[in-house]
Design a protein around this motif. Structure first.
Motif, PDB file in Angstrom:
ATOM      1  N   LEU A   1       0.828  -1.206   0.000  1.00 63.58           N
ATOM      2  CA  LEU A   1       0.000   0.000   0.000  1.00 63.58           C
ATOM      3  C   LEU A   1       0.864   1.258   0.000  1.00 63.58           C
ATOM      4  CD1 LEU A   1      -2.841  -1.062   2.459  1.00 63.58           C
ATOM      5  CD2 LEU A   1      -3.036  -0.683  -0.003  1.00 63.58           C
TER       6      LEU A   1
ATOM      7  N   GLU B   1       0.229   3.779  -2.924  1.00 64.84           N
ATOM      8  CA  GLU B   1      -0.547   4.967  -2.579  1.00 64.84           C
ATOM      9  C   GLU B   1       0.262   6.015  -1.823  1.00 64.84           C
ATOM     10  OE1 GLU B   1      -4.104   3.734  -0.576  1.00 64.84           O
ATOM     11  OE2 GLU B   1      -4.487   2.098  -1.975  1.00 64.84           O
TER      12      GLU B   1
ATOM     13  N   THR C   1      -1.971   6.238   2.576  1.00 63.17           N
ATOM     14  CA  THR C   1      -2.376   4.948   3.152  1.00 63.17           C
ATOM     15  C   THR C   1      -2.810   5.141   4.591  1.00 63.17           C
ATOM     16  OG1 THR C   1      -0.784   3.765   1.763  1.00 63.17           O
ATOM     17  CG2 THR C   1      -1.635   2.600   3.691  1.00 63.17           C
TER      18      THR C   1
ATOM     19  N   GLU D   1      -7.017   1.100   6.376  1.00 59.88           N
ATOM     20  CA  GLU D   1      -6.935   0.382   5.102  1.00 59.88           C
ATOM     21  C   GLU D   1      -6.000  -0.820   5.222  1.00 59.88           C
ATOM     22  OE1 GLU D   1      -6.113   1.473   0.379  1.00 59.88           O
ATOM     23  OE2 GLU D   1      -5.511   2.861   1.962  1.00 59.88           O
ATOM     24  N   ILE D   2      -4.875  -0.626   5.913  1.00 59.65           N
ATOM     25  CA  ILE D   2      -3.940  -1.730   6.136  1.00 59.65           C
ATOM     26  C   ILE D   2      -4.635  -2.847   6.910  1.00 59.65           C
ATOM     27  CG2 ILE D   2      -1.791  -2.434   7.292  1.00 59.65           C
ATOM     28  CD1 ILE D   2      -0.798   0.467   6.851  1.00 59.65           C
TER      29      ILE D   2
ATOM     30  N   LYS E   1       1.654   4.394  12.696  1.00 65.59           N
ATOM     31  CA  LYS E   1       1.969   4.153  11.285  1.00 65.59           C
ATOM     32  C   LYS E   1       3.456   4.410  11.030  1.00 65.59           C
ATOM     33  CE  LYS E   1       0.329   6.754   7.871  1.00 65.59           C
ATOM     34  NZ  LYS E   1      -0.501   7.330   6.784  1.00 65.59           N
TER      35      LYS E   1
END
Length: 206
Positions: free
Chosen positions: A17, A21, A26, A30-31, A49
């Protein structure tokens, strides 16, 4: 640093990702969705993150030092060690091109504080192992003195990175009209070219 199976799964999803992206594009949510876990698990394993990215860097560079340590003790000539080291470097970079793409961007931006101290230390340790191989060659009278060892990895990494960044150009120029041909060219012709380039810097001229 050791990672368990679930952590590795999360890291691989994040890597894909981030490469597709961008880090900013990201989200942790989403992860978590693609990794089929809840967001709390990412927080539990990595904290944030940014820490997830730091862990991803460490995961991808782990193993390089062990390989170089093993190579430095092999019962082969320093020239053969350099050839094998270059081949391994290129294989690692080519296999982990997503990671290098992410790193290239993150190291060139000042938008956030990413602690890459561990990454820098591993690079320093790897450079020492390379220096040891070159010193061995110098003591045997094979390599020239006063070699700037620190500039050897940039030649390898820079060449393969440039090749990837200009893929459409080289695909057309070299008629690499399939992924298989492209990958084979990197593993063979490009690798041999880089090996010859580095050896030309190291070995005494006749």
């Amino acid at each position: 640093m050791e990672f368990n199976e679930k952590q590795i799964e999360i890291l691989l999803v994040a890597e894909q990702l981030f490469a597709e992206e961008g880090f900013d594009g990201t989200s942790v949510r989403e992860i978590a969705k693609i990794a089929n876990i809840n967001v709390a698990m990412i927080s539990y394993y990595f904290g944030s993150k940014e820490k997830l990215l730091e862990a991803l860097v460490l995961y991808r560079i782990s193993g390089m030092q062990l390989h170089l340590e093993s190579l430095s003790t092999e019962d082969i000539s320093p020239i053969e060690k350099i050839e094998k080291l270059i081949s391994y470097y290129i294989h690692r970079i080519n296999s982990n091109r997503c990671m290098y793409q992410i790193l290239h961007f993150e190291l060139s931006t000042t938008k956030r504080e990413i602690n890459l101290e561990a990454f820098t230390q591993v690079k320093k340790n790897n450079l020492i192992l390379l220096e040891n191989i070159i010193t061995e060659g110098q003591l045997q009278g094979l390599f020239q003195p006063n070699i700037n060892v620190a500039l050897i990895p940039p030649i390898i990494i820079g060449t393969i990175t440039h090749f990837h960044m200009n893929k459409p150009y080289y695909v057309d120029l070299l008629h690499l009209d399939s992924d298989e041909k492209y990958e084979n060219y990197i593993a063979n012709e490009l690798t041999k070219h880089i090996q010859k380039t580095i050896k030309a810097l190291l070995i005494y001229e006749d």
